[in-house]
Write a protein that holds these residues in place. Structure first.
Motif, PDB file in Angstrom:
ATOM      1  N   GLU A   1       0.638  -1.173   0.104  1.00  0.00           N
ATOM      2  CA  GLU A   1      -0.408   0.053   0.138  1.00  0.00           C
ATOM      3  C   GLU A   1       0.571   1.100   0.329  1.00  0.00           C
ATOM      4  O   GLU A   1       0.463   2.110  -0.708  1.00  0.00           O
ATOM      5  N   SER A   2       2.067   1.089   0.751  1.00  0.00           N
ATOM      6  CA  SER A   2       2.886   2.224   0.756  1.00  0.00           C
ATOM      7  C   SER A   2       3.289   3.160  -0.651  1.00  0.00           C
ATOM      8  O   SER A   2       3.119   3.854  -1.182  1.00  0.00           O
ATOM      9  N   ASP A   3       3.927   1.527  -0.904  1.00  0.00           N
ATOM     10  CA  ASP A   3       4.260   1.927  -2.934  1.00  0.00           C
ATOM     11  C   ASP A   3       3.075   2.782  -3.424  1.00  0.00           C
ATOM     12  O   ASP A   3       3.513   3.344  -4.058  1.00  0.00           O
ATOM     13  N   VAL A   4       1.503   2.273  -3.289  1.00  0.00           N
ATOM     14  CA  VAL A   4       1.035   2.771  -4.052  1.00  0.00           C
ATOM     15  C   VAL A   4       0.356   4.414  -3.740  1.00  0.00           C
ATOM     16  O   VAL A   4       0.156   5.246  -4.421  1.00  0.00           O
TER      17      VAL A   4
ATOM     18  N   VAL B   1       3.379   1.456 -10.847  1.00  0.00           N
ATOM     19  CA  VAL B   1       4.519   0.874 -10.404  1.00  0.00           C
ATOM     20  C   VAL B   1       4.561  -0.263 -11.427  1.00  0.00           C
ATOM     21  O   VAL B   1       3.329  -0.485 -12.106  1.00  0.00           O
ATOM     22  N   ILE B   2       5.916  -0.776 -11.655  1.00  0.00           N
ATOM     23  CA  ILE B   2       6.029  -2.162 -12.285  1.00  0.00           C
ATOM     24  C   ILE B   2       6.227  -3.414 -11.128  1.00  0.00           C
ATOM     25  O   ILE B   2       7.406  -3.061 -10.348  1.00  0.00           O
ATOM     26  N   GLY B   3       5.741  -4.165 -11.204  1.00  0.00           N
ATOM     27  CA  GLY B   3       6.388  -5.071 -10.840  1.00  0.00           C
ATOM     28  C   GLY B   3       6.911  -6.265 -10.940  1.00  0.00           C
ATOM     29  O   GLY B   3       6.796  -6.757 -12.643  1.00  0.00           O
ATOM     30  N   PHE B   4       7.812  -6.770 -10.751  1.00  0.00           N
ATOM     31  CA  PHE B   4       8.891  -8.093 -11.821  1.00  0.00           C
ATOM     32  C   PHE B   4       8.748  -9.536 -10.303  1.00  0.00           C
ATOM     33  O   PHE B   4       9.251  -8.749  -9.641  1.00  0.00           O
ATOM     34  N   ASN B   5       8.248  -9.833 -11.549  1.00  0.00           N
ATOM     35  CA  ASN B   5       7.909 -11.421 -10.415  1.00  0.00           C
ATOM     36  C   ASN B   5       7.067 -10.990  -9.119  1.00  0.00           C
ATOM     37  O   ASN B   5       7.841 -12.370  -8.175  1.00  0.00           O
ATOM     38  N   VAL B   6       6.837 -10.005  -9.125  1.00  0.00           N
ATOM     39  CA  VAL B   6       5.950 -10.049  -7.570  1.00  0.00           C
ATOM     40  C   VAL B   6       4.588  -9.287  -7.583  1.00  0.00           C
ATOM     41  O   VAL B   6       4.462  -8.932  -8.668  1.00  0.00           O
TER      42      VAL B   6
ATOM     43  N   VAL C   1      -3.438  -6.984  -1.018  1.00  0.00           N
ATOM     44  CA  VAL C   1      -4.352  -7.160  -1.092  1.00  0.00           C
ATOM     45  C   VAL C   1      -4.627  -5.331  -0.480  1.00  0.00           C
ATOM     46  O   VAL C   1      -5.681  -4.885  -1.676  1.00  0.00           O
ATOM     47  N   ASN C   2      -4.153  -4.742  -0.655  1.00  0.00           N
ATOM     48  CA  ASN C   2      -4.072  -3.757   0.583  1.00  0.00           C
ATOM     49  C   ASN C   2      -3.662  -3.058  -0.596  1.00  0.00           C
ATOM     50  O   ASN C   2      -4.816  -1.523  -0.354  1.00  0.00           O
ATOM     51  N   ALA C   3      -2.281  -2.769  -1.500  1.00  0.00           N
ATOM     52  CA  ALA C   3      -2.117  -2.431  -2.620  1.00  0.00           C
ATOM     53  C   ALA C   3      -2.819  -2.539  -3.899  1.00  0.00           C
ATOM     54  O   ALA C   3      -3.355  -1.516  -3.860  1.00  0.00           O
ATOM     55  N   GLN C   4      -3.743  -3.645  -3.856  1.00  0.00           N
ATOM     56  CA  GLN C   4      -4.666  -3.844  -4.563  1.00  0.00           C
ATOM     57  C   GLN C   4      -5.599  -2.341  -4.437  1.00  0.00           C
ATOM     58  O   GLN C   4      -6.316  -1.821  -5.623  1.00  0.00           O
TER      59      GLN C   4
ATOM     60  N   ALA D   1      -4.908   0.846  -4.761  1.00  0.00           N
ATOM     61  CA  ALA D   1      -4.493   0.796  -6.772  1.00  0.00           C
ATOM     62  C   ALA D   1      -5.803   1.117  -6.651  1.00  0.00           C
ATOM     63  O   ALA D   1      -5.816   2.455  -8.211  1.00  0.00           O
ATOM     64  N   GLU D   2      -6.998   0.424  -7.002  1.00  0.00           N
ATOM     65  CA  GLU D   2      -8.626   0.942  -7.493  1.00  0.00           C
ATOM     66  C   GLU D   2      -9.027   1.955  -7.275  1.00  0.00           C
ATOM     67  O   GLU D   2      -8.716   3.208  -7.828  1.00  0.00           O
ATOM     68  N   SER D   3      -8.798   2.267  -5.930  1.00  0.00           N
ATOM     69  CA  SER D   3      -8.815   4.112  -5.469  1.00  0.00           C
ATOM     70  C   SER D   3      -8.271   4.661  -5.545  1.00  0.00           C
ATOM     71  O   SER D   3      -8.848   6.034  -6.291  1.00  0.00           O
ATOM     72  N   GLU D   4      -6.891   5.308  -6.170  1.00  0.00           N
ATOM     73  CA  GLU D   4      -6.842   6.325  -6.394  1.00  0.00           C
ATOM     74  C   GLU D   4      -6.482   6.068  -7.085  1.00  0.00           C
ATOM     75  O   GLU D   4      -5.162   6.994  -8.202  1.00  0.00           O
ATOM     76  N   LYS D   5      -6.351   5.099  -8.044  1.00  0.00           N
ATOM     77  CA  LYS D   5      -6.074   4.578  -9.358  1.00  0.00           C
ATOM     78  C   LYS D   5      -4.663   4.948 -10.196  1.00  0.00           C
ATOM     79  O   LYS D   5      -4.210   5.424 -10.525  1.00  0.00           O
ATOM     80  N   VAL D   6      -3.610   3.914  -9.699  1.00  0.00           N
ATOM     81  CA  VAL D   6      -2.286   3.735  -9.297  1.00  0.00           C
ATOM     82  C   VAL D   6      -2.247   3.038 -10.705  1.00  0.00           C
ATOM     83  O   VAL D   6      -2.820   1.474 -10.453  1.00  0.00           O
ATOM     84  N   ASP D   7      -1.686   3.180 -11.710  1.00  0.00           N
ATOM     85  CA  ASP D   7      -1.306   1.784 -12.584  1.00  0.00           C
ATOM     86  C   ASP D   7      -0.417   0.612 -12.874  1.00  0.00           C
ATOM     87  O   ASP D   7       0.102   1.169 -12.114  1.00  0.00           O
ATOM     88  N   LEU D   8      -1.014   0.027 -11.695  1.00  0.00           N
ATOM     89  CA  LEU D   8       0.494  -1.425 -11.445  1.00  0.00           C
ATOM     90  C   LEU D   8       0.518  -2.009 -12.872  1.00  0.00           C
ATOM     91  O   LEU D   8      -0.487  -2.847 -13.339  1.00  0.00           O
TER      92      LEU D   8
END
Ligand code: GDP
Length: 478
Positions: free
Chosen positions: A418-421, A431-436, A440-443, A446-453
């Protein structure tokens, strides 16, 4: 807007003379160009079985429109606002407590420390304001809401533990906000303390002590023994002086909500940090999407006060609803204006639910680049191992697209949190996730803050996607 008799007749598709007659029945002698008050309009309309919906006057609700520029001569020094950051268990809370005990003269002033989200300490007669919530999460979640209240970050690093993942996160959050960092090397009382190692490790993050040719201030402390606290405060005052922190106390107050809740007896209670101007009891105030008049004001010593100057934290009552931490507030000299703006903000808030503000997404990146809106593309990388994160960062930095610079504002190992988001949201980053994967909280965030993962398993695919997005060649996602 008021309505004339003529205007009302037109809206009702009736003859003006008919309306004038009806008004006469009501005892109102009106000519056709005369303005009607709301009650008269209401009465006439009800006569025609028409319900009136009053149009809300859309006031300009942007606080910036109502804040005046200051003349240089009106500005005076104000205390620095400090946030304490660092890895878990490195002593942030202990340090906050220690400063409070040694530097807040609660006893003398006849008060009892009151937790209102921040407190003021004093050294050599000069004040420093400390935010009570340690850690970069609160700091950055406020920033993502447009509030920047921290002037200086204290990075606590335990001398027996050294630089840890959240130390790095804290550094990146502070840097993204362009807040100066003072390093407090804590737990110096421990036998295993190794401050040199801490300094060595931090050089990697461009935090280099003056002795080694850098410009970062390091203060060895023992939060638990209260050692080094004076020196730390002196350094804070020194940095504050260099930052030339100023405000104009002779105007309507402006600032940010640090905390707020509903109290059974007192109603909405909000802790505010006054950032500019002077807040007084009785002021008409708009706070985020709430408004009211400052009924009572209490300081960090639990004392009732009637004025609060810049950098002072206070707790107030008198708002019509509970605002949110990170909301900004502004005082209006005209009570009616405050009400109108408050009501409009409330309406707008209901319409556009929070967090729906468009954030950067790879899908519309090219559009933004084309329109010249995007000069820096901020990216956060999380990977399963540090090596991949670094390799990916290095390759991304090499992408060359006209006029656009890729900034890697944070890299880390482990799941997307969540902190990353929140950092991404505050910095308008992808945010780019590589092999990660996101937890749940980050997801949710990301939805509420409209951050592109963006999740990838192959490095060159991640690079290809970024390059394609920047050049407008991305296949639309369905
Ligand atoms: P936070 O998670 O960063 O807020 O860390 P805390 O303030 O809760 O401290 C974590 C642990 O370290 C606690 O058990 C503290 O008592 C201990 N601690 C904090 N500062 C010092 C210090 O200066 N010396 C020693 N020996 N222990 C400390």
């Amino acid at each position: 807007e008021t309505l004339t008799v003529n205007g009302l007749a037109e809206k009702l598709h009736k003859d003006v003379s008919e309306i004038i007659k009806k008004l006469m029945f009501l005892g109102i002698m009106a000519t056709k160009n005369q303005d009607l008050d709301d009650d008269a309009v209401e009465l006439i309309c009800s006569d025609y079985n028409v319900t009136v919906e009053k149009e809300i006057i859309l006031e300009d609700t942007d606080f910036d429109k109502y804040r005046k520029e200051d003349d240089e001569q009106d500005l005076i020094e104000r205390p620095a606002v400090v946030t304490i950051m660092g890895h878990v268990d490195h002593g942030k809370t202990t340090l906050l407590d220690s400063i409070r005990h040694t530097k807040v003269t609660a006893g003398e002033a006849g008060g009892i420390t009151q937790h209102i989200g921040a407190y003021q300490a004093e050294n050599d007669g000069k004040k420093v304001t400390f935010l009570d919530t340690p850690g970069h999460e609160a700091f950055t979640s406020m920033r993502s809401r447009g509030a920047q209240i921290t002037d200086i970050a204290i990075l606590v690093v335990a001398a027996d533990d050294g630089v840890m993942p959240q130390t790095v996160e804290a550094i990146n959050h502070a840097k993204a906000a362009e807040v100066p960092i003072i390093v407090a090397v804590n737990k110096m009382d421990k036998e295993t303390a190794n401050p040199d190692r801490v300094m060595q490790e931090l050089t990697e993050y461009q935090l280099i002590p003056e002795d080694w040719g850098g410009s970062t201030i390091f203060v060895p402390i023992s939060a638990i023994k209260g050692e080094g606290i004076d020196e730390l405060l002196e350094m804070i005052l020194l940095v504050a002086e260099m930052e030339e922190l100023k405000a104009n106390p002779n105007k309507a107050a402006f600032g940010t909500v640090i905390d707020a809740q509903l109290d059974r007896g007192r109603g909405a209670v909000a802790s505010l940090l006054v950032q500019d101007g002077t807040l007084s009891v009785g002021d008409s105030i708009v706070v985020g999407n709430t408004f009211g008049r400052v009924r009572a004001m209490v300081n960090d010593l639990g004392q009732r006060i009637d004025k609060a100057e810049p950098s002072t934290p206070v707790e107030i009552t008198g708002l019509n609803a509970v605002p949110q931490a990170g909301d900004q507030f502004l005082v209006f000299t005209d009570e009616r204006k405050a009400r109108q703006i408050g009501e409009t903000r409330q309406q707008q808030h209901i319409v556009e639910s929070r967090g729906s503000q468009a954030k950067i997404s790879l899908d519309d990146l090219f559009e933004q680049i084309k329109q010249g809106e995007m000069k820096d593309l901020n990216v956060i990388i999380k990977a399963d191992v540090q090596g991949s994160a670094e390799a990916l960062a290095a390759s991304l930095r090499k992408i060359e697209v006209e006029n656009v610079q890729i900034n890697i504002i944070h890299t880390g190992v482990g799941a997307i949190t969540e902190s990353d988001v929140i950092l991404a949201s505050a910095s308008n980053a992808v945010v780019i996730g590589f092999n990660v994967r996101p937890d749940v909280n980050a997801q949710k965030a990301a939805e509420s803050e409209k951050v592109d993962l963006r999740l990838h398993r192959v490095i060159y695919k991640a690079i290809e996607e970024m390059e394609a997005a920047m050049k407008g060649l991305l296949d639309p996602e369905y």
